[in-house]
Design a protein around this motif. Sequence first.
Motif, PDB file in Angstrom:
ATOM      1  N   THR A 195      12.733  -4.071   4.218  1.00 46.49           N
ATOM      2  CA  THR A 195      12.906  -2.634   4.106  1.00 46.49           C
ATOM      3  C   THR A 195      13.247  -2.289   2.672  1.00 46.49           C
ATOM      4  O   THR A 195      14.184  -2.825   2.096  1.00 46.49           O
ATOM      5  CB  THR A 195      14.020  -2.141   5.045  1.00 46.49           C
ATOM      6  OG1 THR A 195      13.657  -2.467   6.389  1.00 46.49           O
ATOM      7  CG2 THR A 195      14.205  -0.645   4.928  1.00 46.49           C
ATOM      8  N   LEU A 203       8.937   2.753   5.750  1.00 43.45           N
ATOM      9  CA  LEU A 203      10.101   2.819   4.875  1.00 43.45           C
ATOM     10  C   LEU A 203      10.921   4.049   5.253  1.00 43.45           C
ATOM     11  O   LEU A 203      10.390   5.154   5.315  1.00 43.45           O
ATOM     12  CB  LEU A 203       9.673   2.897   3.408  1.00 43.45           C
ATOM     13  CG  LEU A 203       8.726   1.791   2.929  1.00 43.45           C
ATOM     14  CD1 LEU A 203       8.426   1.957   1.445  1.00 43.45           C
ATOM     15  CD2 LEU A 203       9.313   0.414   3.204  1.00 43.45           C
ATOM     16  N   PRO A 204      12.212   3.893   5.516  1.00 36.85           N
ATOM     17  CA  PRO A 204      12.982   5.005   6.083  1.00 36.85           C
ATOM     18  C   PRO A 204      13.448   6.038   5.064  1.00 36.85           C
ATOM     19  O   PRO A 204      13.858   7.132   5.459  1.00 36.85           O
ATOM     20  CB  PRO A 204      14.187   4.304   6.707  1.00 36.85           C
ATOM     21  CG  PRO A 204      14.381   3.077   5.857  1.00 36.85           C
ATOM     22  CD  PRO A 204      12.988   2.644   5.460  1.00 36.85           C
TER      23      PRO A 204
END
Length: 228
Positions: free
Chosen positions: A2, A48-49
């Motif tokens: 991440t 991808l946050p």
Amino acid sequence: MTLPAMIFAAGKGTRMRPLTERTPKPLVTVGNTTLLDHALEQVRRAGLPRAVINTHYLADQIAAHAASISNPEIAISFEPDLLETGGGIRAAAHLLGTQPIMTLNADTVWQGESPAAVLRAAWQADRMKALLLLIPRDRAEGHTGPGDFDLDADGRLRRRRGETAGYIYAGAQILHPQPVYDHDEHAFSLNVIWDEMIAAGSLYGTPYPGNWCDVGRPENIPLAERLL
């Protein structure tokens, strides 16, 4: 893996005039979608946050647009002065953290496999300080300048400007940000950091297998729309 994403959106877009006289370049539309939203779509595709967007020119318009978006989570890094790409990352250090980050230019479009997926598949954190996504110069739609790099057999990059360079930078990378944070200039290009990495043998590249277009000038918008 991440990664936080950094989207470069601070420039004045001088090559895109007159479209950018009242609109920041990231909000220019290509195929009824803003360039910024094209970049954010790549962030979403990669899972991808979080994305950090740096702003300067007509920053309030970009911030208002970003406020309407819930996925990914967006943070704005406002630059009172233009800091270039390296200075922009360093100014956003408190939002990005010290782990590897992904950066995306907001004036390119990709068609095909996710650029983030290509980068993550090739990333080797133990030997790479940065991994740049590349386009062969003969497939660089809308690019009129010289090439940037050649690629060694082991994936390391070396500079070779002009007609003989085989690849150009495609506007996406994975980067260890600490060398950027440690740089002592206020405003500086990532090219300075890349050259240091080349000298240390830690700058790598990987070709993008899909299609790509530079959308830095108004005449390139129809090229990008045909590609998409």
